[in-house]
Motif scaffolding. Sequence first.
Motif, PDB file in Angstrom:
ATOM      1  N   VAL A  94       0.842  -1.201   0.125  1.00  0.00           N
ATOM      2  CA  VAL A  94      -0.010   0.047   0.065  1.00  0.00           C
ATOM      3  C   VAL A  94       1.008   1.327  -0.204  1.00  0.00           C
ATOM      4  O   VAL A  94       1.842   1.323   0.947  1.00  0.00           O
ATOM      5  N   LYS A 108       0.031   4.713  -0.470  1.00  0.00           N
ATOM      6  CA  LYS A 108      -0.555   5.823  -0.313  1.00  0.00           C
ATOM      7  C   LYS A 108       0.344   6.623   0.498  1.00  0.00           C
ATOM      8  O   LYS A 108       0.905   6.523   1.478  1.00  0.00           O
ATOM      9  N   MET A 163     -13.372  -8.227  -0.284  1.00  0.00           N
ATOM     10  CA  MET A 163     -12.446  -7.515   0.524  1.00  0.00           C
ATOM     11  C   MET A 163     -13.045  -6.813   1.694  1.00  0.00           C
ATOM     12  O   MET A 163     -14.422  -6.620   1.819  1.00  0.00           O
ATOM     13  N   ILE A 175     -12.421  -4.641   5.606  1.00  0.00           N
ATOM     14  CA  ILE A 175     -11.438  -3.713   6.578  1.00  0.00           C
ATOM     15  C   ILE A 175     -11.819  -4.085   7.948  1.00  0.00           C
ATOM     16  O   ILE A 175     -13.030  -3.317   8.060  1.00  0.00           O
ATOM     17  N   MET A 179      -4.013  -6.250   7.144  1.00  0.00           N
ATOM     18  CA  MET A 179      -3.046  -4.815   6.983  1.00  0.00           C
ATOM     19  C   MET A 179      -1.884  -5.193   7.877  1.00  0.00           C
ATOM     20  O   MET A 179      -1.588  -6.159   8.359  1.00  0.00           O
ATOM     21  N   SER A 180      -0.939  -3.905   8.052  1.00  0.00           N
ATOM     22  CA  SER A 180       0.269  -4.157   8.674  1.00  0.00           C
ATOM     23  C   SER A 180      -0.116  -4.887  10.117  1.00  0.00           C
ATOM     24  O   SER A 180       0.847  -5.772  10.580  1.00  0.00           O
ATOM     25  N   ARG A 185      -2.746  -6.472   2.498  1.00  0.00           N
ATOM     26  CA  ARG A 185      -2.774  -5.198   1.815  1.00  0.00           C
ATOM     27  C   ARG A 185      -1.808  -4.413   3.060  1.00  0.00           C
ATOM     28  O   ARG A 185      -2.139  -4.192   4.036  1.00  0.00           O
ATOM     29  N   VAL A 186      -0.475  -4.219   2.887  1.00  0.00           N
ATOM     30  CA  VAL A 186       0.349  -3.956   3.798  1.00  0.00           C
ATOM     31  C   VAL A 186       1.033  -2.544   3.694  1.00  0.00           C
ATOM     32  O   VAL A 186       1.898  -2.506   2.304  1.00  0.00           O
ATOM     33  N   GLY A 187       1.060  -1.641   4.265  1.00  0.00           N
ATOM     34  CA  GLY A 187       1.551  -0.486   3.963  1.00  0.00           C
ATOM     35  C   GLY A 187       2.767  -0.125   5.052  1.00  0.00           C
ATOM     36  O   GLY A 187       4.154  -0.167   4.450  1.00  0.00           O
ATOM     37  N   THR A 188       2.419   0.579   6.307  1.00  0.00           N
ATOM     38  CA  THR A 188       3.203   0.800   7.231  1.00  0.00           C
ATOM     39  C   THR A 188       4.470  -0.301   7.493  1.00  0.00           C
ATOM     40  O   THR A 188       5.609   0.090   7.578  1.00  0.00           O
ATOM     41  N   ARG A 238       2.981   6.488   8.009  1.00  0.00           N
ATOM     42  CA  ARG A 238       2.930   7.530   6.919  1.00  0.00           C
ATOM     43  C   ARG A 238       2.982   8.957   7.520  1.00  0.00           C
ATOM     44  O   ARG A 238       2.616   9.052   8.574  1.00  0.00           O
TER      45      ARG A 238
END
Length: 230
Positions: free
Chosen positions: A33, A35, A163, A165, A203-204, A219-222, A228
């Motif tokens: 992810v 963003k 999907m 959340i 997620m993370s 879905r992994v961002g951090t 962020r």
Amino acid sequence: MDLIQRISEVYKKISHAAMRAGRDPSEVRLLAVTKTVSPQMVKDAIDAGIRLIGENRVQEAEKKMEALAGEIPGTVSWHMIGHLQKNKAKLAVALFDLIESVDSLSLAERIDRYAREAGKMQKIFLQVKLSPEETKSGMSPEELERDIADYLGFSNLKLLGLMTIPPYSPDPEESRPYFRRLREIRDRLIDAGYDLRELSMGMSGDYEVAVEEGATVVRVGTAIFGERVY
Ligand SMILES: *Cc1c(COP(=O)(O)O)cnc(C)c1O
């Protein structure tokens, strides 16, 4: 840790979680992810092996794709993972390989129309909201089961999965019942003859639990790019 180490760490944890659950780790794909992440960092992640990218805003994604034009291998897929406003649907169809956040028939209708105009089969997931008290977008499981045939009836949409959340919690075990519930819903739909196998969840903070419960996309961002800064 540098980017490559953090990505390797996430892959390792995905593999271990899959094996704990008796699953083949290759059934799980890592979506990074990006963003708020700079185009250069996105490029670095792709150079490190990332092939799935998720953005939650259409315009931010457009800017990043323009900045990276010509530098991204054709094997990279972009997923729209944020709430999609109808007035951005046309651009989303132009930009994204897959839209994960389809949450109403009226939005699906728009996407289908723009996809037809563009001569494209638009891949989608349906976003399901499993916690009524949350303000998040997503259809209820009842709406999903009621409307599933309609979603599958659009000529230019290819529905591949679901999907979700879950409500935020610092304890990943709090997410487990939501992940399990989404998998059960998917399994019931498969039993009823619908071919949609993908489950985008985790997620993370909770992707290992999501993998244990059947996620095919996390879905992994951090955990990859760090906290962020908005
Ligand atoms: C930001 C975001 C993620 C990633 O969150 P992290 O906690 O940073 O891993 C996953 N899914 C959606 C829909 C998001 O908006």
